[in-house]
Design an enzyme around this catalytic site. Sequence first.
Site, mmCIF file in Angstrom:
data_model
loop_
_atom_site.group_PDB
_atom_site.id
_atom_site.type_symbol
_atom_site.label_atom_id
_atom_site.label_comp_id
_atom_site.label_asym_id
_atom_site.label_seq_id
_atom_site.Cartn_x
_atom_site.Cartn_y
_atom_site.Cartn_z
ATOM 1 N N HIS A 23 -7.974 -5.387 -0.227
ATOM 2 C CA HIS A 23 -6.691 -4.716 -0.011
ATOM 3 C C HIS A 23 -6.011 -5.177 1.267
ATOM 4 C CE1 HIS A 23 -3.677 -1.637 -0.527
ATOM 5 N NE2 HIS A 23 -3.960 -1.099 0.651
ATOM 6 N N SER B 192 0.838 -1.199 0.000
ATOM 7 C CA SER B 192 0.000 0.000 0.000
ATOM 8 C C SER B 192 0.880 1.260 0.000
ATOM 9 C CB SER B 192 -0.949 -0.037 1.200
ATOM 10 O OG SER B 192 -1.969 0.917 1.092
ATOM 11 N N ASP C 188 -8.753 -6.635 -4.690
ATOM 12 C CA ASP C 188 -8.441 -5.301 -4.179
ATOM 13 C C ASP C 188 -9.180 -4.244 -4.992
ATOM 14 O OD1 ASP C 188 -7.271 -2.972 -3.178
ATOM 15 O OD2 ASP C 188 -5.233 -3.780 -3.210
#
Length: 351
Positions: free
Chosen positions: A318, A135, A289
């Site tokens: 995610h 991320s 995701d």
Amino acid sequence: MNAETFKYNKPFELESGKQLKELEIGFHTYGTLNKNVDNVVWVCHALTANSDVFDWWKGLFGNDNYFNPDEHFVVCANILGSPYGTSNPLSVNPVTGQPYYLAFPEFTVRDIVKAHNLLAEHLGVKNIEILIGGSLGGQQAAEWAIIEPERIKNLILIASNAKHSPWGIAFNESQRLAISADRTFYSNSPDGGQKGLKAARSIALLSYRNYKTYSITQQEEEDSITNDYKAASYQNYQGEKLVNRYNAYSYWYLSKTMDSHNVGRNRHGVEKALSLIKARTLVIGIKSDVLFPIEEQQYLFRHIPKSAFAELDSFYGHDGFLIETGALTNIITSFFKTDVKGKIIELQRTA
């Protein structure tokens, strides 16, 4: 395991040209640096995490895990703007003697990397054998591999991208709107904006998970219910949980920092920037995701010269990069058995 603070007592210049008069960085180290100085694993953490990676990435990092202190010198530094040991909006401004709050200068992912570079020099880390992040952590790792291509030997980018998308920016702006709708956010107090932060976290969760995740984990067992739904309780619980450990100001600034991510800025475009990466690179995407769709990782894979790609099939969306540690271990193990040599190699998919 050691929790420490590095103090940089010189002005720290940001990409904007503004300065912090001084800089503190909280960090953890695990294990020891070997004689060849080739066992460094540097972890870049995501939005609201801290530098104790053995706590929040259990199963991948730990005494008996793939990344362990017996074999590796693991470093995780708390990012700029975060309240876990690094200079942030609640830090005292040496000029005024009061916390910065909204007077804290805006900063970018590149500024975070610049701060980590100072810490690496302080620790005597000349080369980073493995740089890993998911991320926002992956955004940092990609930037670092472009800024210092010779230092980074192996790069692992998980559920991340080369440039933050309009979709991701829209999610972040929606969260900032929730925070700014709480009038206490402008009160210049440590607990300012807490109700807004709770709402922001609820919005964020919808992007971290997905329809299927909620259908499986928050499904009601009784058809007669008309109130007090599991999904509603979950949103409230997670919002309160963040409020109890974080602050609205750091969240506000770091959401803007994520929006700033664009490896192509002032580098003749994204593709040109990615071509500068010399590290042997593993890109991992999560099929479900919705915040960082897998097309973004496929893009990284296509444009980083020495890269391999793996797809993780997880219903967690995610958040799968924090949860599916067994699958990640298998993928990473396979990667280090793969001879990339500049070829495009797709790793075996993990169910």
